[in-house]
Design a protein around this motif. Structure first.
Motif, PDB file in Angstrom:
ATOM      1  N   UNK A  25       0.800  -1.216   0.000  1.00 34.31           N
ATOM      2  CA  UNK A  25       0.000   0.000   0.000  1.00 34.31           C
ATOM      3  C   UNK A  25       0.839   1.275   0.000  1.00 34.31           C
ATOM      4  N   UNK A  26       2.155   1.137   0.070  1.00 32.36           N
ATOM      5  CA  UNK A  26       2.993   2.327  -0.015  1.00 32.36           C
ATOM      6  C   UNK A  26       3.162   2.796  -1.449  1.00 32.36           C
ATOM      7  N   UNK A  27       2.733   1.979  -2.402  1.00 33.05           N
ATOM      8  CA  UNK A  27       2.850   2.358  -3.801  1.00 33.05           C
ATOM      9  C   UNK A  27       1.883   3.502  -4.109  1.00 33.05           C
ATOM     10  N   UNK A  28       2.335   4.510  -4.875  1.00 33.57           N
ATOM     11  CA  UNK A  28       1.493   5.681  -5.164  1.00 33.57           C
ATOM     12  C   UNK A  28       0.146   5.321  -5.781  1.00 33.57           C
ATOM     13  N   UNK A  29       0.085   4.228  -6.527  1.00 33.00           N
ATOM     14  CA  UNK A  29      -1.171   3.848  -7.182  1.00 33.00           C
ATOM     15  C   UNK A  29      -2.290   3.586  -6.186  1.00 33.00           C
ATOM     16  N   UNK A  30      -1.945   3.307  -4.924  1.00 35.07           N
ATOM     17  CA  UNK A  30      -2.966   2.974  -3.934  1.00 35.07           C
ATOM     18  C   UNK A  30      -3.450   4.185  -3.144  1.00 35.07           C
ATOM     19  N   UNK A  31      -2.791   5.326  -3.302  1.00 30.51           N
ATOM     20  CA  UNK A  31      -3.073   6.467  -2.423  1.00 30.51           C
ATOM     21  C   UNK A  31      -4.499   6.986  -2.561  1.00 30.51           C
ATOM     22  N   UNK A  32      -5.092   6.878  -3.743  1.00 31.67           N
ATOM     23  CA  UNK A  32      -6.426   7.433  -3.940  1.00 31.67           C
ATOM     24  C   UNK A  32      -7.563   6.499  -3.579  1.00 31.67           C
ATOM     25  N   UNK A  33      -7.258   5.252  -3.220  1.00 33.32           N
ATOM     26  CA  UNK A  33      -8.312   4.293  -2.915  1.00 33.32           C
ATOM     27  C   UNK A  33      -8.931   4.551  -1.541  1.00 33.32           C
ATOM     28  N   UNK A  34     -10.230   4.352  -1.431  1.00 33.54           N
ATOM     29  CA  UNK A  34     -10.897   4.259  -0.141  1.00 33.54           C
ATOM     30  C   UNK A  34     -10.576   2.875   0.430  1.00 33.54           C
ATOM     31  N   UNK A  35     -10.347   2.801   1.743  1.00 33.48           N
ATOM     32  CA  UNK A  35      -9.974   1.517   2.348  1.00 33.48           C
ATOM     33  C   UNK A  35     -10.812   1.248   3.592  1.00 33.48           C
ATOM     34  N   UNK A  36     -11.182  -0.008   3.768  1.00 37.45           N
ATOM     35  CA  UNK A  36     -11.847  -0.475   4.991  1.00 37.45           C
ATOM     36  C   UNK A  36     -10.976  -1.577   5.570  1.00 37.45           C
ATOM     37  N   UNK A  37     -10.465  -1.349   6.779  1.00 33.39           N
ATOM     38  CA  UNK A  37      -9.558  -2.302   7.403  1.00 33.39           C
ATOM     39  C   UNK A  37     -10.247  -3.017   8.554  1.00 33.39           C
ATOM     40  N   UNK A  38     -10.325  -4.329   8.462  1.00 37.85           N
ATOM     41  CA  UNK A  38     -10.806  -5.175   9.553  1.00 37.85           C
ATOM     42  C   UNK A  38      -9.568  -5.652  10.313  1.00 37.85           C
ATOM     43  N   UNK A  39      -9.456  -5.239  11.586  1.00 39.92           N
ATOM     44  CA  UNK A  39      -8.237  -5.506  12.354  1.00 39.92           C
ATOM     45  C   UNK A  39      -8.606  -6.202  13.652  1.00 39.92           C
ATOM     46  N   UNK A  66      -5.391   9.628   3.248  1.00 40.94           N
ATOM     47  CA  UNK A  66      -5.084   9.494   4.670  1.00 40.94           C
ATOM     48  C   UNK A  66      -3.924   8.518   4.849  1.00 40.94           C
ATOM     49  N   UNK A  67      -3.072   8.813   5.825  1.00 42.17           N
ATOM     50  CA  UNK A  67      -1.936   7.952   6.118  1.00 42.17           C
ATOM     51  C   UNK A  67      -2.273   7.049   7.305  1.00 42.17           C
ATOM     52  N   UNK A  68      -1.753   5.841   7.250  1.00 39.29           N
ATOM     53  CA  UNK A  68      -2.062   4.890   8.312  1.00 39.29           C
ATOM     54  C   UNK A  68      -0.909   3.918   8.477  1.00 39.29           C
ATOM     55  N   UNK A  69      -0.872   3.314   9.658  1.00 37.40           N
ATOM     56  CA  UNK A  69       0.156   2.318   9.963  1.00 37.40           C
ATOM     57  C   UNK A  69      -0.441   1.296  10.926  1.00 37.40           C
ATOM     58  N   UNK A  70      -0.229   0.021  10.623  1.00 39.07           N
ATOM     59  CA  UNK A  70      -0.664  -1.053  11.506  1.00 39.07           C
ATOM     60  C   UNK A  70       0.556  -1.875  11.916  1.00 39.07           C
ATOM     61  N   UNK A  71       0.507  -2.424  13.126  1.00 35.16           N
ATOM     62  CA  UNK A  71       1.599  -3.284  13.585  1.00 35.16           C
ATOM     63  C   UNK A  71       1.828  -4.429  12.595  1.00 35.16           C
ATOM     64  N   UNK A  72       3.075  -4.848  12.488  1.00 41.25           N
ATOM     65  CA  UNK A  72       3.391  -5.964  11.596  1.00 41.25           C
ATOM     66  C   UNK A  72       2.717  -7.261  12.035  1.00 41.25           C
ATOM     67  N   UNK A  73       2.344  -7.331  13.315  1.00 41.26           N
ATOM     68  CA  UNK A  73       1.694  -8.545  13.830  1.00 41.26           C
ATOM     69  C   UNK A  73       0.179  -8.508  13.641  1.00 41.26           C
ATOM     70  N   UNK A  74      -0.340  -7.472  12.998  1.00 42.41           N
ATOM     71  CA  UNK A  74      -1.789  -7.340  12.815  1.00 42.41           C
ATOM     72  C   UNK A  74      -2.335  -8.496  11.982  1.00 42.41           C
ATOM     73  N   UNK A  75      -3.562  -8.896  12.331  1.00 42.79           N
ATOM     74  CA  UNK A  75      -4.276  -9.889  11.529  1.00 42.79           C
ATOM     75  C   UNK A  75      -5.609  -9.295  11.111  1.00 42.79           C
ATOM     76  N   UNK A  76      -6.066  -9.689   9.937  1.00 44.69           N
ATOM     77  CA  UNK A  76      -7.310  -9.156   9.401  1.00 44.69           C
ATOM     78  C   UNK A  76      -7.185  -8.924   7.909  1.00 44.69           C
ATOM     79  N   UNK A  77      -8.012  -8.033   7.388  1.00 47.34           N
ATOM     80  CA  UNK A  77      -8.078  -7.814   5.946  1.00 47.34           C
ATOM     81  C   UNK A  77      -8.358  -6.349   5.639  1.00 47.34           C
ATOM     82  N   UNK A  78      -7.743  -5.831   4.581  1.00 48.90           N
ATOM     83  CA  UNK A  78      -8.059  -4.500   4.082  1.00 48.90           C
ATOM     84  C   UNK A  78      -8.747  -4.621   2.729  1.00 48.90           C
ATOM     85  N   UNK A  79      -9.933  -4.011   2.621  1.00 52.38           N
ATOM     86  CA  UNK A  79     -10.589  -3.846   1.328  1.00 52.38           C
ATOM     87  C   UNK A  79     -10.187  -2.490   0.771  1.00 52.38           C
ATOM     88  N   UNK A  80     -10.030  -2.388  -0.524  1.00 53.86           N
ATOM     89  CA  UNK A  80      -9.735  -1.091  -1.126  1.00 53.86           C
ATOM     90  C   UNK A  80     -10.465  -0.976  -2.469  1.00 53.86           C
TER      91      UNK A  80
END
Length: 288
Positions: A25-39, A66-80
């Motif tokens: 998700x650090x790739x510029x192509x993803x910056x404009x997407x809306x995201x829903x993160x299940x964490x 929007x900028x965001x960061x999740x722990x590397x140990x996070x489990x779940x799914x991101x929709x974009x």
């Protein structure tokens, strides 16, 4: 691993959490997407400099940019997805692509879930993954229906948590959403409550009364907070000078911008930038 599909101009994808998801998700192509993160609970999340220690499973609703960061140990799914994929008609304004969960003057939209609600949401996410394997001609519409279910259920939870139960309260939430949209559009041009009151065809006093009815946050706070948030983003995610950032945000007088930032953030722009770089390391790990 990411999964992505494109239907003409409509784009939708998902990715399960992994140590490398930030790289995806650090790739510029993803910056404009809306995201829903299940964490899942037990980790830390940071959304636009605000930290969340998750004691419950949570859903985050993240706008493009929007900028965001999740722990590397996070489990779940991101929709974009992009706005072409999901942006419902005006009569469904509460659950539209710019609805309550995505334009909210009171807080960053996060839904904290009990065990039952989390299981229900997780089931919908699993349905999305199952649908992905079907390769049916109706896949696009089914994915959109499942996405809308997540947004509708989450909007209901948000309204219940914020005691939005009467017609009057719903009208005020809708008004605050409209105000939030205007601030998001014009924060670099309009810096005063009077300017937004003019856009809404009411007096500054009336605007202040309506926004503070359900919150201690004033319209002026909301305007200034949005400006400072964008300044922080530019300070830590670009190489623009403080003077250039001030100009970009509509301030011709660099010294005034520095005073404003310092008063709002309790730190000067340059000190904020240096402190962030020290705390996160020279290499920025946040994704958007």
């Amino acid at each position: 691993m990411g999964h992505f599909k494109q239907f003409a101009f409509k784009k939708f994808g998902y990715a399960d959490f992994s140590p490398t998801i930030g790289n995806l998700f650090s790739q510029p192509d993803f910056s404009g997407f809306v995201k829903i993160a299940f964490v899942k609970a037990g980790v830390k999340a940071v959304i636009d400099f605000k930290e969340y220690q998750l004691l419950q499973d949570a859903l985050f609703f993240i706008n493009g940019g929007q900028y965001y960061q999740f722990d590397e140990t996070s489990t779940g799914t991101i929709l974009y997805y992009n706005r072409d994929f999901y942006c419902v008609a005006l009569h469904d304004a509460e659950v539209a692509c710019d609805g309550i969960l995505f334009n909210n003057v009171y807080d960053i939209p996060v839904i904290l879930m009990d065990e039952k609600t989390s299981a229900e949401m997780e089931s919908i996410f699993k349905e999305i993954k199952t649908e992905w394997q079907e390769e049916e001609s109706s896949m696009e519409e089914m994915l959109r229906i499942l996405l809308k279910r997540i947004i509708i259920k989450s909007t209901r939870i948000w309204k219940k948590d914020h005691r939005v139960t009467t017609d009057e309260a719903r009208q005020e939430v809708e008004f605050s959403r409209t105000f939030s949209q205007l601030v998001a559009l014009h924060y670099s041009k309009h810096h005063t409550v009077a300017a937004y009151a003019d856009l809404l065809h009411i007096t500054p006093k009336a605007l202040n009364k309506r926004i503070t009815r359900y919150s201690d946050t004033t319209p002026n706070d909301i305007i200034k907070n949005r400006i400072i948030l964008e300044a922080k983003r530019l300070l830590v995610h670009t190489s623009l000078s403080v003077k250039e950032i001030g100009y970009k945000l509509g301030y011709d007088d660099p010294s005034y911008f520095v005073r404003l930032f310092t008063n709002q953030a309790d730190n000067s722009p340059q000190s904020f930038r240096m402190q962030y770089q020290r705390e996160s390391g020279i290499e920025n790990q946040e994704s958007r």
